[in-house]
Structures are given as C-alpha cells and as structure tokens.
Design an enzyme around this catalytic site. Structure first.
Site, mmCIF file in Angstrom:
data_model
loop_
_atom_site.group_PDB
_atom_site.id
_atom_site.type_symbol
_atom_site.label_atom_id
_atom_site.label_comp_id
_atom_site.label_asym_id
_atom_site.label_seq_id
_atom_site.Cartn_x
_atom_site.Cartn_y
_atom_site.Cartn_z
ATOM 1 N N ALA A 62 0.844 -1.112 0.034
ATOM 2 C CA ALA A 62 0.091 0.206 -0.141
ATOM 3 C C ALA A 62 1.023 1.081 -0.065
ATOM 4 O O ALA A 62 2.137 1.037 0.290
ATOM 5 C CB ALA A 62 -0.836 -0.088 1.320
ATOM 6 N N GLY A 101 0.528 -5.171 0.942
ATOM 7 C CA GLY A 101 -0.650 -5.211 0.085
ATOM 8 C C GLY A 101 -0.221 -5.929 -1.320
ATOM 9 O O GLY A 101 -1.174 -6.422 -1.988
ATOM 10 N N GLU A 112 -0.407 -9.422 -0.636
ATOM 11 C CA GLU A 112 -2.030 -9.488 -0.449
ATOM 12 C C GLU A 112 -2.703 -9.413 -1.686
ATOM 13 O O GLU A 112 -3.728 -10.450 -2.018
ATOM 14 C CB GLU A 112 -2.416 -8.725 0.488
ATOM 15 C CG GLU A 112 -1.766 -9.024 1.940
ATOM 16 C CD GLU A 112 -2.069 -7.583 2.867
ATOM 17 O OE1 GLU A 112 -1.745 -6.506 2.539
ATOM 18 O OE2 GLU A 112 -2.743 -7.985 3.947
ATOM 19 N N GLU A 144 4.907 -5.232 7.072
ATOM 20 C CA GLU A 144 3.949 -4.331 7.830
ATOM 21 C C GLU A 144 4.258 -4.108 9.440
ATOM 22 O O GLU A 144 4.346 -2.687 9.769
ATOM 23 C CB GLU A 144 2.397 -4.447 7.906
ATOM 24 C CG GLU A 144 1.766 -4.375 6.191
ATOM 25 C CD GLU A 144 1.810 -5.799 5.695
ATOM 26 O OE1 GLU A 144 2.612 -6.497 6.090
ATOM 27 O OE2 GLU A 144 1.116 -5.771 4.867
HETATM 28 N N1 CO8 Z 1 4.708 3.094 -0.504
HETATM 29 C C1 CO8 Z 1 4.837 4.587 -0.784
HETATM 30 N N2 CO8 Z 1 6.020 4.538 -1.663
HETATM 31 C C2 CO8 Z 1 6.847 3.547 -1.742
HETATM 32 C C3 CO8 Z 1 6.539 2.317 -1.398
HETATM 33 C C4 CO8 Z 1 5.444 2.134 -0.641
HETATM 34 N N3 CO8 Z 1 5.058 1.036 -0.039
HETATM 35 N N4 CO8 Z 1 7.461 1.394 -1.628
HETATM 36 C C5 CO8 Z 1 8.319 2.022 -2.207
HETATM 37 N N5 CO8 Z 1 8.105 3.373 -2.281
HETATM 38 C C6 CO8 Z 1 9.030 4.372 -3.180
HETATM 39 C C7 CO8 Z 1 9.980 4.973 -2.437
HETATM 40 O O1 CO8 Z 1 9.644 5.611 -1.407
HETATM 41 C C8 CO8 Z 1 10.788 5.525 -3.280
HETATM 42 O O2 CO8 Z 1 10.153 6.838 -3.701
HETATM 43 P P1 CO8 Z 1 11.547 7.927 -3.712
HETATM 44 O O3 CO8 Z 1 12.156 7.740 -4.975
HETATM 45 O O4 CO8 Z 1 10.630 9.487 -3.922
HETATM 46 O O5 CO8 Z 1 12.169 8.176 -2.665
HETATM 47 C C9 CO8 Z 1 10.661 4.676 -4.644
HETATM 48 O O6 CO8 Z 1 9.372 4.136 -4.323
HETATM 49 C C10 CO8 Z 1 11.857 3.534 -4.688
HETATM 50 O O7 CO8 Z 1 11.939 3.055 -3.451
HETATM 51 P P2 CO8 Z 1 13.503 2.703 -2.988
HETATM 52 O O8 CO8 Z 1 14.141 3.838 -2.980
HETATM 53 O O9 CO8 Z 1 13.048 2.284 -1.347
HETATM 54 O O10 CO8 Z 1 13.825 1.391 -3.569
HETATM 55 P P3 CO8 Z 1 14.823 0.270 -3.163
HETATM 56 O O11 CO8 Z 1 14.967 -0.585 -4.091
HETATM 57 O O12 CO8 Z 1 16.049 0.822 -2.335
HETATM 58 O O13 CO8 Z 1 13.977 -0.550 -2.107
HETATM 59 C C11 CO8 Z 1 11.895 -1.833 -1.155
HETATM 60 C C12 CO8 Z 1 12.886 -1.383 -2.397
HETATM 61 C C13 CO8 Z 1 12.793 -2.786 -0.448
HETATM 62 C C14 CO8 Z 1 10.646 -2.477 -1.823
HETATM 63 C C15 CO8 Z 1 11.629 -0.666 -0.467
HETATM 64 O O14 CO8 Z 1 11.174 0.496 -1.260
HETATM 65 C C16 CO8 Z 1 10.571 -0.910 0.610
HETATM 66 O O15 CO8 Z 1 10.798 -1.269 1.520
HETATM 67 N N6 CO8 Z 1 9.362 -0.423 0.508
HETATM 68 C C17 CO8 Z 1 8.202 -0.454 1.460
HETATM 69 C C18 CO8 Z 1 7.603 -1.772 1.583
HETATM 70 C C19 CO8 Z 1 6.601 -2.214 2.576
HETATM 71 O O16 CO8 Z 1 6.781 -1.795 3.745
HETATM 72 N N7 CO8 Z 1 5.351 -2.353 2.273
HETATM 73 C C20 CO8 Z 1 4.507 -2.476 2.933
HETATM 74 C C21 CO8 Z 1 3.368 -1.325 2.967
HETATM 75 S S1 CO8 Z 1 2.244 -1.248 4.015
HETATM 76 C C22 CO8 Z 1 1.009 -2.222 3.371
HETATM 77 O O17 CO8 Z 1 0.997 -2.870 2.175
HETATM 78 C C23 CO8 Z 1 -0.109 -2.515 4.133
HETATM 79 C C24 CO8 Z 1 -1.462 -3.298 3.447
HETATM 80 C C25 CO8 Z 1 -2.763 -3.118 3.923
HETATM 81 C C26 CO8 Z 1 -3.630 -2.677 2.845
HETATM 82 C C27 CO8 Z 1 -3.532 -1.624 2.277
HETATM 83 C C28 CO8 Z 1 -4.771 -0.828 1.951
HETATM 84 C C29 CO8 Z 1 -4.495 0.282 0.988
#
Ligand code: CO8
Length: 259
Positions: free
Chosen positions: A66, A110, A113, A133
């Site tokens: 998400a 998400g 999921e 999460e």
């Molecule tokens: N949300 C928003 N932006 C994101 C997300 C995200 N989940 N994941 C990555 N991005 C963005 C980063 O902020 C970054 O943006 P910017 O260039 O503007 O800084 C861009 O994408 C590239 O990401 P990274 O620089 O972090 O790329 P890396 O290759 O270094 O890392 C990762 C990749 C490991 C995937 C890392 O981006 C990461 O850890 N992302 C978050 C993963 C996460 O925690 N996901 C769970 C989110 S919570 C959730 O899904 C709850 C689900 C419940 C249902 C939701 C209903 C709406």
C-alpha cells in the site's frame, strides 16, 4: 480501450492483461490505482471476448505494498469511516473469471496480499514476497494474516508476519505460495500461455471450478464436498458439458458454445 493513469490494460486473444504502472513508487498501491484497477477488472468481467485475466507489475516490482506516504497521515477515524481497504481492494478476490498473478520483483505487504487474491501466482525467478507491515508498526490489512497461513501454513506465515522478512521465489514455491517459477524474461509468455489455455475452456465450467476450489477456504470439509457434489451435478445443465463429453466420445475437439 480506456487509458488509465496508474495501470495499463491490453488484450491478447482472449486474455485481458492489467499491468500495475507506478514505476516511480515501485507500484505502491495508492487509492487512485485501486479505483483504476476496479474499473479495468469490471470491464474485463463484462467483456465476452475475455476468458481469463493476467495481473502483473514491472520487472522490479509487482507492488511494494500500500502507498505508505498516502497512508501515513490517516487517523483511526479516517480509516474506520472509509472502511479503508475493504472498499475497492476486495474487487480482485471477487472477480468471477479466472485471474492469474504474474509476479516479478517485490510483492510486499498489500502487493503480496493482492497477488494472493488472484487464483494462482506464477513467479519470475527474481520475485520476493513479504509482509513487512510489522516494520511500520502495523499489521497486514488486506488479508495477509488470513490468506498467508491458509496457503503456506502457520509456521511460515508467523515467520514472515512477525519478522517482516522477505522470501525469494524458490522458498515461495517450496511452501506453496506460487504455482511455478519461470525465468524473468519468460514471465509474461508463460502467464499468457496459461491464461490462454484457461480461456480456451468453457467459461461457465471454468467459473464454477474456480468457485468450488475457493469453497475449500471457506467451509469445513464435509460442507465443501457437498458444495462440490451439487455444483458438479449442476454442470450437467451446461450445454458445454454435453458438448465436452460428446466430443470426447466422437474423438473430436470440443466446440464450446460459451467461452
Ligand atoms: N509506499 C509508497 N512509496 C513507496 C513504497 C510504498 N509501499 N515502496 C517504495 N516506495 C517508493 C520509495 O519511497 C521511493 O520513492 P522516492 O524515490 O520518491 O524516494 C521509490 O518507491 C523507490 O523505492 P526505494 O528507493 O526504497 O527502492 P529500493 O530498491 O531501495 O527498496 C523496497 C525497495 C525494499 C521495496 C523498499 O522500497 C521498501 O521497503 N518499500 C516499502 C515496503 C513496505 O513496507 N510495504 C508494505 C506497505 S504497508 C501495506 O502494504 C499494508 C497493506 C494493507 C492494505 C493496504 C490498503 C490500502
């Protein structure tokens, strides 16, 4: 064909393809994307020319979860009043036509999921699955705590949900989360070939087969078996059941009336 801001759609033969397309955010699932996805899935459901759907992302990310930036300012009142997640998100699990997830790169939170809401997952060899999460101080909210243990068992599900670690494609296949792993450059060919095969069958038979397998996750065994038996009996009302069995007996290819 409609154009969308956060997804790309196309059809190949009888296969409808939806590609999540927010490359700058690793396909993070923002509200606008969920709305686009809902419209695209509704259109494919209504299109008699489509018999199976493939849901995919980019080579780097199916979806990294998400959209955290969109979510972070929400209050309890906001998420409760909007019934955050339920509205829109459940659409993927409610599609009646078969839907195959073609996953490359990250399928996190998400994203994992959403892949699990599809009927099965074909993974590229670079796919990585996880429910991180817990590292954000929250828990999976789109079915992760419920679907993951049903698919991979309690031990692995607890491991992933409590540590927030990712698993690679090989581990995901070993524990039954994905049906097969293919090289990244073959992912779409394989997923579309599987979808084409599915779409070549009788659509009503395919739809009740999907419904029957899904019952296995909703009911005790005896109830599920009874559901299956009645549904099997009901297929005897299908023109295509008559055609399928006659074609076998006549040693010819079935000519489905309903596809
Ligand atoms: N949300 C928003 N932006 C994101 C997300 C995200 N989940 N994941 C990555 N991005 C963005 C980063 O902020 C970054 O943006 P910017 O260039 O503007 O800084 C861009 O994408 C590239 O990401 P990274 O620089 O972090 O790329 P890396 O290759 O270094 O890392 C990762 C990749 C490991 C995937 C890392 O981006 C990461 O850890 N992302 C978050 C993963 C996460 O925690 N996901 C769970 C989110 S919570 C959730 O899904 C709850 C689900 C419940 C249902 C939701 C209903 C709406």
């Amino acid at each position: 064909m409609t154009t969308y801001e956060n997804i790309q759609v196309e059809t190949k033969g009888r296969v409808g393809i939806v590609r999540l397309n927010r490359p700058k955010a690793l396909n993070a699932l923002c509200a606008a994307l969920i709305v686009d996805l809902g419209h695209a899935l509704d259109a494919f459901e209504a299109d008699p020319g489509v018999g199976c759907i493939v849901l995919t992302g980019s080579d780097k990310a199916f979806a990294a979860g998400a959209d955290i930036k969109e979510m972070k300012e929400k209050s309890y009142q906001d998420v409760f009043l909007q019934d955050f997640i339920t509205v829109g998100w459940e659409k993927v699990s409610q599609v009646r036509k078969p839907i195959v997830a073609a996953v490359a790169g990250y399928a996190l939170g998400g994203g994992c999921e959403m892949a699990m809401m599809c009927d099965f997952i074909i993974a590229a060899d670079n796919a990585r699955f996880g429910q991180p999460e817990i590292t954000l101080g929250t828990i999976p909210g789109a079915g992760g705590t419920q679907r993951l243990p049903r698919f991979i068992g309690k031990a692995k599900a607890m491991d992933l949900v409590l540590t927030g670690r990712m698993m690679d494609a090989a581990e995901a296949e070993r524990c039954g989360l994905v049906s097969r792993i293919v090289p990244l450059d073959k992912l779409m060919d394989e997923a579309i070939a599987a979808a084409e095969k599915i779409a070549s069958m009788s659509l009503p038979a395919t739809m009740v087969a999907k419904e029957a397998v899904n019952q296995a996750f909703e009911t005790p065994l005896a109830t599920g078996i009874r559901f299956e038996r009645r549904t099997f009996h009901a297929t005897f009302a299908f023109d295509d059941r008559v055609e399928g069995m006659n074609a076998f007996a006549d040693k010819r290819k079935a000519a489905w009336k309903h596809r």
